[in-house]
Design an enzyme around this catalytic site. Sequence first.
Site, PDB file in Angstrom:
ATOM      1  N   CYS A 124       0.865  -1.176   0.000  1.00 41.74           N
ATOM      2  CA  CYS A 124       0.000   0.000   0.000  1.00 41.74           C
ATOM      3  C   CYS A 124       0.907   1.233   0.000  1.00 41.74           C
ATOM      4  CB  CYS A 124      -0.898  -0.010   1.242  1.00 41.74           C
ATOM      5  SG  CYS A 124      -1.929   1.462   1.371  1.00 41.74           S
ATOM      6  N   HIS A 155      -2.901  -4.131 -10.557  1.00 38.89           N
ATOM      7  CA  HIS A 155      -3.640  -2.948 -11.015  1.00 38.89           C
ATOM      8  C   HIS A 155      -4.070  -3.115 -12.463  1.00 38.89           C
ATOM      9  CE1 HIS A 155      -2.792  -0.407  -7.491  1.00 38.89           C
ATOM     10  NE2 HIS A 155      -1.730  -1.192  -7.398  1.00 38.89           N
ATOM     11  N   GLU A 165     -10.621   0.226  -5.275  1.00 43.03           N
ATOM     12  CA  GLU A 165      -9.599  -0.663  -4.718  1.00 43.03           C
ATOM     13  C   GLU A 165     -10.157  -2.033  -4.350  1.00 43.03           C
ATOM     14  OE1 GLU A 165      -6.772   0.523  -1.816  1.00 43.03           O
ATOM     15  OE2 GLU A 165      -6.887   2.629  -2.395  1.00 43.03           O
ATOM     16  N   CYS A 178      -4.950   6.312  -4.095  1.00 37.72           N
ATOM     17  CA  CYS A 178      -4.274   5.015  -3.999  1.00 37.72           C
ATOM     18  C   CYS A 178      -2.844   5.215  -4.508  1.00 37.72           C
ATOM     19  CB  CYS A 178      -5.021   3.976  -4.840  1.00 37.72           C
ATOM     20  SG  CYS A 178      -4.183   2.375  -4.891  1.00 37.72           S
ATOM     21  N   GLY A 192      -1.770   2.638  -7.039  1.00 35.51           N
ATOM     22  CA  GLY A 192      -2.562   2.944  -8.234  1.00 35.51           C
ATOM     23  C   GLY A 192      -1.966   4.118  -8.997  1.00 35.51           C
TER      24      GLY A 192
HETATM   25  N1  LIG Z   1      -6.448  -2.275  -1.967  1.00 35.83           N
HETATM   26  C1  LIG Z   1      -5.086  -2.564  -2.325  1.00 35.83           C
HETATM   27  C2  LIG Z   1      -4.099  -2.267  -1.228  1.00 35.83           C
HETATM   28  C3  LIG Z   1      -4.077  -0.820  -0.793  1.00 35.83           C
HETATM   29  C4  LIG Z   1      -3.482   0.131  -1.832  1.00 35.83           C
HETATM   30  C5  LIG Z   1      -3.312   1.519  -1.255  1.00 35.83           C
HETATM   31  N2  LIG Z   1      -4.475   2.265  -1.017  1.00 35.83           N
HETATM   32  C6  LIG Z   1      -2.198   2.318  -1.872  1.00 35.83           C
HETATM   33  O1  LIG Z   1      -2.092   3.509  -1.520  1.00 35.83           O
HETATM   34  O2  LIG Z   1      -1.380   1.774  -2.609  1.00 35.83           O
HETATM   35  C7  LIG Z   1      -4.936  -4.033  -2.743  1.00 35.83           C
HETATM   36  O3  LIG Z   1      -5.738  -4.874  -2.314  1.00 35.83           O
HETATM   37  O4  LIG Z   1      -4.011  -4.336  -3.498  1.00 35.83           O
END
Ligand SMILES: N[C@@H](CCC[C@H](N)C(=O)O)C(=O)O
Length: 278
Positions: A81, A156, A211, A220, A223
């Site tokens: 994250c 992603h 997400e 994110c 992201g």
């Molecule tokens: N939901 C993501 C993990 C979290 C990503 C985060 N918000 C970021 O800032 O990178 C997953 O399940 O891969």
Amino acid sequence: MRFTKGHGAGNDFVIVEDVDGALDLTPAQVVALCHRRFGIGGDGVLRVVRSAKDPAGAELAGEAEWFMDYRNSDGSIAEMCGNGVRVFTRYLVSHGLATPSPAGIPIATRAGVMLAIVEGDQIRVRMKSPRVYAAGTATTGPLTFPGVAVDCGNPHLVCGLHDGLSLDSLDLTTEPGFDRSLFPAGVNVEFVVTAAPLAEADLHVGMRVHERGSGETLACGTGALAVGAVALRDAGLAMGVVAIDLPGGRLTVTHDAEDGWWLSGPAVLVATGEYLDA
Ligand SMILES: N[C@@H](CCC[C@H](N)C(=O)O)C(=O)O
């Protein structure tokens, strides 16, 4: 259970300090902590634990004292994250658990060790190099978007919007459709539009994200990294700076060397307290 609440560009986390790895944080506890009505509220939980004291971090203990145990708000575990690392670093520094250094504070994650550099209200993190590897599609309602799969340690799918479609028009209240054979463990889906040129960046885009495990979030970090990598590739730029505007604020991705991928943005702690119901 003591907690601290923090966010990076509105991507918010409940931070739980467990330096000696004594806490058995269950998925149900994570869901309860993250619930926005019945709990503290957050997109995820950051458990602060010494790498040596956590089975998932032990291998990296020689490189990084602290392990970021990240959980999504649905209780699932994610490899990485980007905003989490930045907020985690803010927590370590403000609680005297780490000292900022120009070389960066190493943070262990399930995707490897990231280096975090504190720069005033911004925290910049050297990320795992993103790997752009396949074509895919996402669907929201009746709309289909071609996209590109990017591995940032976590998965992603970066989708450009069709001409004339605005980010505001997307309904991200439910998970977008995607090809489960391409993403067997689920995927974070980014939607991107080109934005007006900025003096301080080579490229400027707008983005919204749905997400995996958390639903739509205000930002994110991984992201943004995926979007930055695709934007640079599509522009034919080997290196450069990409400014990414999200509903919660701006993140900046810089690619300045073969393996030099950086994510920068705000990281803020907003509250501390005691959770009574865990
Ligand atoms: N939901 C993501 C993990 C979290 C990503 C985060 N918000 C970021 O800032 O990178 C997953 O399940 O891969």
